[in-house]
Design a protein around this motif. Structure first.
Motif, PDB file in Angstrom:
ATOM      1  N   ALA A 268     -41.866   0.267  27.366  1.00 18.82           N
ATOM      2  CA  ALA A 268     -42.503  -0.995  26.978  1.00 18.82           C
ATOM      3  C   ALA A 268     -41.469  -2.110  26.824  1.00 18.82           C
ATOM      4  N   ILE A 269     -40.360  -1.806  26.182  1.00 18.90           N
ATOM      5  CA  ILE A 269     -39.310  -2.805  25.964  1.00 18.90           C
ATOM      6  C   ILE A 269     -38.683  -3.243  27.283  1.00 18.90           C
ATOM      7  N   SER A 270     -38.435  -2.283  28.169  1.00 18.51           N
ATOM      8  CA  SER A 270     -37.790  -2.597  29.451  1.00 18.51           C
ATOM      9  C   SER A 270     -38.672  -3.460  30.344  1.00 18.51           C
ATOM     10  N   HIS A 271     -39.979  -3.447  30.103  1.00 18.16           N
ATOM     11  CA  HIS A 271     -40.901  -4.289  30.868  1.00 18.16           C
ATOM     12  C   HIS A 271     -41.314  -5.534  30.077  1.00 18.16           C
ATOM     13  N   ASP A 272     -40.591  -5.799  28.977  1.00 19.40           N
ATOM     14  CA  ASP A 272     -40.822  -6.984  28.143  1.00 19.40           C
ATOM     15  C   ASP A 272     -42.244  -7.022  27.576  1.00 19.40           C
ATOM     16  N   LEU A 273     -42.737  -5.866  27.174  1.00 20.23           N
ATOM     17  CA  LEU A 273     -44.059  -5.776  26.555  1.00 20.23           C
ATOM     18  C   LEU A 273     -43.887  -5.759  25.036  1.00 20.23           C
ATOM     19  N   GLU A 274     -43.830  -6.941  24.454  1.00 19.41           N
ATOM     20  CA  GLU A 274     -43.679  -7.090  23.005  1.00 19.41           C
ATOM     21  C   GLU A 274     -42.618  -6.135  22.434  1.00 19.41           C
ATOM     22  N   PRO A 275     -41.350  -6.346  22.753  1.00 13.07           N
ATOM     23  CA  PRO A 275     -40.291  -5.425  22.296  1.00 13.07           C
ATOM     24  C   PRO A 275     -40.269  -5.202  20.787  1.00 13.07           C
ATOM     25  N   ARG A 276     -40.514  -6.258  20.015  1.00 20.67           N
ATOM     26  CA  ARG A 276     -40.477  -6.107  18.558  1.00 20.67           C
ATOM     27  C   ARG A 276     -41.597  -5.191  18.067  1.00 20.67           C
ATOM     28  N   LEU A 277     -42.796  -5.386  18.616  1.00 16.23           N
ATOM     29  CA  LEU A 277     -43.934  -4.540  18.252  1.00 16.23           C
ATOM     30  C   LEU A 277     -43.689  -3.095  18.689  1.00 16.23           C
ATOM     31  N   ALA A 278     -43.146  -2.924  19.881  1.00 17.65           N
ATOM     32  CA  ALA A 278     -42.865  -1.582  20.399  1.00 17.65           C
ATOM     33  C   ALA A 278     -41.880  -0.845  19.487  1.00 17.65           C
ATOM     34  N   SER A 279     -40.845  -1.533  19.044  1.00 17.63           N
ATOM     35  CA  SER A 279     -39.858  -0.924  18.153  1.00 17.63           C
ATOM     36  C   SER A 279     -40.480  -0.541  16.816  1.00 17.63           C
ATOM     37  N   LEU A 280     -41.362  -1.402  16.314  1.00 16.20           N
ATOM     38  CA  LEU A 280     -42.015  -1.119  15.038  1.00 16.20           C
ATOM     39  C   LEU A 280     -42.952   0.081  15.133  1.00 16.20           C
ATOM     40  N   MET A 281     -43.590   0.242  16.272  1.00 14.67           N
ATOM     41  CA  MET A 281     -44.497   1.376  16.443  1.00 14.67           C
ATOM     42  C   MET A 281     -43.763   2.696  16.213  1.00 14.67           C
ATOM     43  N   VAL A 282     -42.510   2.752  16.641  1.00 13.22           N
ATOM     44  CA  VAL A 282     -41.707   3.947  16.413  1.00 13.22           C
ATOM     45  C   VAL A 282     -41.074   3.927  15.026  1.00 13.22           C
ATOM     46  N   GLY A 283     -40.474   2.794  14.661  1.00 15.33           N
ATOM     47  CA  GLY A 283     -39.756   2.696  13.390  1.00 15.33           C
ATOM     48  C   GLY A 283     -40.632   2.932  12.177  1.00 15.33           C
ATOM     49  N   VAL A 284     -41.875   2.426  12.219  1.00 18.57           N
ATOM     50  CA  VAL A 284     -42.815   2.645  11.117  1.00 18.57           C
ATOM     51  C   VAL A 284     -43.607   3.928  11.352  1.00 18.57           C
ATOM     52  N   GLY A 285     -43.943   4.178  12.618  1.00 19.83           N
ATOM     53  CA  GLY A 285     -44.803   5.305  12.940  1.00 19.83           C
ATOM     54  C   GLY A 285     -44.201   6.658  12.619  1.00 19.83           C
ATOM     55  N   ILE A 286     -42.910   6.830  12.884  1.00 21.51           N
ATOM     56  CA  ILE A 286     -42.299   8.146  12.654  1.00 21.51           C
ATOM     57  C   ILE A 286     -42.302   8.533  11.173  1.00 21.51           C
ATOM     58  N   PRO A 287     -41.765   7.701  10.268  1.00 21.88           N
ATOM     59  CA  PRO A 287     -41.805   8.121   8.855  1.00 21.88           C
ATOM     60  C   PRO A 287     -43.228   8.223   8.314  1.00 21.88           C
ATOM     61  N   LEU A 288     -44.122   7.319   8.761  1.00 23.87           N
ATOM     62  CA  LEU A 288     -45.500   7.369   8.279  1.00 23.87           C
ATOM     63  C   LEU A 288     -46.214   8.626   8.774  1.00 23.87           C
ATOM     64  N   SER A 289     -45.852   9.070   9.970  1.00 21.34           N
ATOM     65  CA  SER A 289     -46.510  10.247  10.544  1.00 21.34           C
ATOM     66  C   SER A 289     -46.239  11.516   9.756  1.00 21.34           C
ATOM     67  N   PHE A 290     -45.131  11.554   9.030  1.00 26.00           N
ATOM     68  CA  PHE A 290     -44.855  12.746   8.234  1.00 26.00           C
ATOM     69  C   PHE A 290     -45.902  12.903   7.133  1.00 26.00           C
ATOM     70  N   LEU A 291     -46.403  11.784   6.644  1.00 27.49           N
ATOM     71  CA  LEU A 291     -47.483  11.828   5.649  1.00 27.49           C
ATOM     72  C   LEU A 291     -48.802  12.204   6.312  1.00 27.49           C
ATOM     73  N   THR A 292     -49.144  11.515   7.411  1.00 33.01           N
ATOM     74  CA  THR A 292     -50.442  11.748   8.047  1.00 33.01           C
ATOM     75  C   THR A 292     -50.520  13.123   8.708  1.00 33.01           C
ATOM     76  N   VAL A 293     -49.419  13.583   9.307  1.00 35.74           N
ATOM     77  CA  VAL A 293     -49.415  14.924   9.895  1.00 35.74           C
ATOM     78  C   VAL A 293     -49.592  15.975   8.798  1.00 35.74           C
ATOM     79  N   GLY A 294     -48.976  15.740   7.642  1.00 36.13           N
ATOM     80  CA  GLY A 294     -49.153  16.655   6.518  1.00 36.13           C
ATOM     81  C   GLY A 294     -50.623  16.736   6.091  1.00 36.13           C
ATOM     82  N   ILE A 295     -51.309  15.591   6.128  1.00 40.74           N
ATOM     83  CA  ILE A 295     -52.740  15.563   5.783  1.00 40.74           C
ATOM     84  C   ILE A 295     -53.556  16.332   6.818  1.00 40.74           C
ATOM     85  N   TRP A 296     -53.239  16.101   8.112  1.00 37.96           N
ATOM     86  CA  TRP A 296     -53.952  16.839   9.158  1.00 37.96           C
ATOM     87  C   TRP A 296     -53.690  18.338   9.046  1.00 37.96           C
TER      88      TRP A 296
END
Length: 301
Positions: A268-296
């Motif tokens: 996404a970043i290499s194709h200039d598809l909202e690089p900041r949003l793309a980075s946040l999806m991983v940066g926020v998503g990974i730590p948050l997923s540890f909570l949600t995966v635990g719930i699942w």
């Protein structure tokens, strides 16, 4: 619960190591190279030749394709309806549609479900997520990106990627019922054991979160789909319609619930598809997923 605590500990080690000034800045890259070129091929040779191939194994693989397909349909429709712009739409399609089934998924599955879970997770990753990120995701990025479409030798890229190459070798061995034994099997086992600590430390080293940027509604649209909606759909579809149960259902849902894939973010970043949003999806998503995966994990029992 001990497995989840172990995951958190290794992740925190990686986050803490960010503060060590003497640590070379290329450390996360080197760890990723080790995982890609050594650990994942070793795991393919160690586990896949011994899998009993069944028709029902197609469903876990299909879960990755369903996740990406629905992401394209949903965000493509919402983007047009609310005039989000091609850049935002393309970013969400790719980053929300692809799970981090390897670097984050493998150590979590290994910790929660052991060797049998890893066998299923490998199939989901190699026959699902990797093919998608190497082919369909690039097509989507070209459609929504601002740059002119570039011809890429997708087939060559897939076949020369070490984990997928060893996936093919392992499946060929499975076909003829060949398995690695003796000293080599022990070496592969030791290498495979390094997956969880190395992968999670590498992820921890790469987590970056900007509190102000977390206010983006698009971030929460994407993470809401990735961490909550698509695993719920996989659970209801596979259990209610296909009557899938046991470990196959659990791994399908858990892998669907993983954070966005780092490689998808790079595309996404290499194709200039909202690089900041793309980075946040991983940066926020990974730590948050540890909570949600635990719930699942608790929901699946």
């Amino acid at each position: 619960m001990n497995a989840i605590l172990l995951i958190i500990v290794f992740l925190l080690v990686g986050v803490i190591l960010q503060k060590v000034k003497s640590l070379p800045p290329q450390t996360p890259k080197f760890l990723n190279y080790y995982l890609i070129y050594i650990v994942l091929p070793a795991m393919a040779l160690r586990y896949l030749p011994g899998i009993e191939m069944k028709l029902e194994l197609l469903l876990p693989i299909l879960s990755a394709w369903i996740g990406f397909g629905l992401s394209w349909l949903l965000f493509g429709w919402l983007g047009k309806k609310f005039n989000w712009g091609k850049s935002v739409t393309g970013c969400l399609v790719i980053t929300a549609g692809l799970s981090n089934t390897s670097f984050v998924g493998f150590p979590i599955v290994n910790a929660l479900y052991g060797e049998e879970g890893i066998k299923i997770a490998l199939l989901i990753d190699q026959a699902g997520s990797f093919i998608l990120v190497s082919s369909v995701a690039i097509v989507v990025a070209s459609i929504y990106g601002t740059e002119k479409k570039r011809k890429r030798d997708i087939t060559r890229k897939i076949l020369t990627f070490p984990p997928f190459l060893f996936f093919l070798i392992a499946m060929f061995m499975n076909l003829y019922q060949w398995q690695v034994g003796g000293f080599l099997a022990q070496v592969l086992e030791i290498i495979a054991m390094t997956l969880t600590p190395v992968a999670l430390i590498a992820v921890g080293l790469q987590i970056r979160i900007n509190p102000e940027a977390m206010r983006s509604k698009f971030l929460w649209y994407g993470l809401g789909y990735k961490l909550i909606l698509i695993p719920a759909i996989v659970l209801l579809l596979f259990k209610g319609v296909f009557n899938l149960g046991g470990l196959l259902l659990k791994i399908s849902v858990i892998e669907a619930a993983m954070a966005p894939m780092i490689t998808a973010t790079i595309i996404a970043i290499s194709h200039d598809l909202e690089p900041r949003l793309a980075s946040l999806m991983v940066g926020v998503g990974i730590p948050l997923s540890f909570l949600t995966v635990g719930i699942w994990y608790l929901i699946l029992g």
